[in-house]
Write an enzyme that holds these catalytic residues in place. Sequence first.
Site, mmCIF file in Angstrom:
data_model
loop_
_atom_site.group_PDB
_atom_site.id
_atom_site.type_symbol
_atom_site.label_atom_id
_atom_site.label_comp_id
_atom_site.label_asym_id
_atom_site.label_seq_id
_atom_site.Cartn_x
_atom_site.Cartn_y
_atom_site.Cartn_z
ATOM 1 N N THR A 25 -5.588 2.716 14.346
ATOM 2 C CA THR A 25 -5.624 3.297 13.011
ATOM 3 C C THR A 25 -6.842 2.755 12.277
ATOM 4 O OG1 THR A 25 -4.302 3.911 11.078
ATOM 5 C CG2 THR A 25 -4.163 1.607 11.783
ATOM 6 N N CYS A 31 -3.403 -0.459 2.526
ATOM 7 C CA CYS A 31 -2.386 -0.079 3.510
ATOM 8 C C CYS A 31 -2.210 -1.215 4.525
ATOM 9 C CB CYS A 31 -2.791 1.183 4.258
ATOM 10 S SG CYS A 31 -2.981 2.640 3.214
ATOM 11 N N HIS A 48 1.090 3.080 9.963
ATOM 12 C CA HIS A 48 0.067 2.913 8.929
ATOM 13 C C HIS A 48 0.782 3.123 7.597
ATOM 14 C CE1 HIS A 48 -4.312 3.636 7.602
ATOM 15 N NE2 HIS A 48 -3.579 3.546 6.496
#
Length: 164
Positions: A25, A31, A48
């Site tokens: 990711t 995040c 994620h």
Amino acid sequence: MIQDNLIKVGMADLNVAHMTGVLKTTGLGSCVGVTLYDARVKVAGMAHVMLPSSDIAREGKLNIAKYADSAIPELIRLMQALGAEVRRMEAKMAGGAQMFSFGTQSDTMRIGPRNVESCKEVLNRYRIPIKAEDTGANYGRTIEFDCQTGILIIRSVQHGVKEL
């Protein structure tokens, strides 16, 4: 190097791999990239996570991969379907940065730290140990988790490459 076994995990997304494959990711700022791994059966998962709690969801249909409290249980469920067991799972995390500084100390603006705290609470609820983490600070990260080895690679412009 182009990998033919790369499994992309988008923002507010999650995915699993079994035996082979590299989960990746990009764009982790506030995040959090949460990885779970059962080394015995070589089942890995990555989420994620964008926000700490689905309690604040405003969308019509809930995207369970977007929130820590719903993404991690779903990741566990998908991994169990591939033969993983919660008691053997270990977690690694990266991200949760405070990308911008604000004049106020409002808890609402502490999205990165709140994401990390929420992920830890959910993992603790399942008694999944956090084996390693690279969280906080104020820089972005890209992560790759190798399902074969259980190694998490973290890349950032400012800090190069780390291996957890």
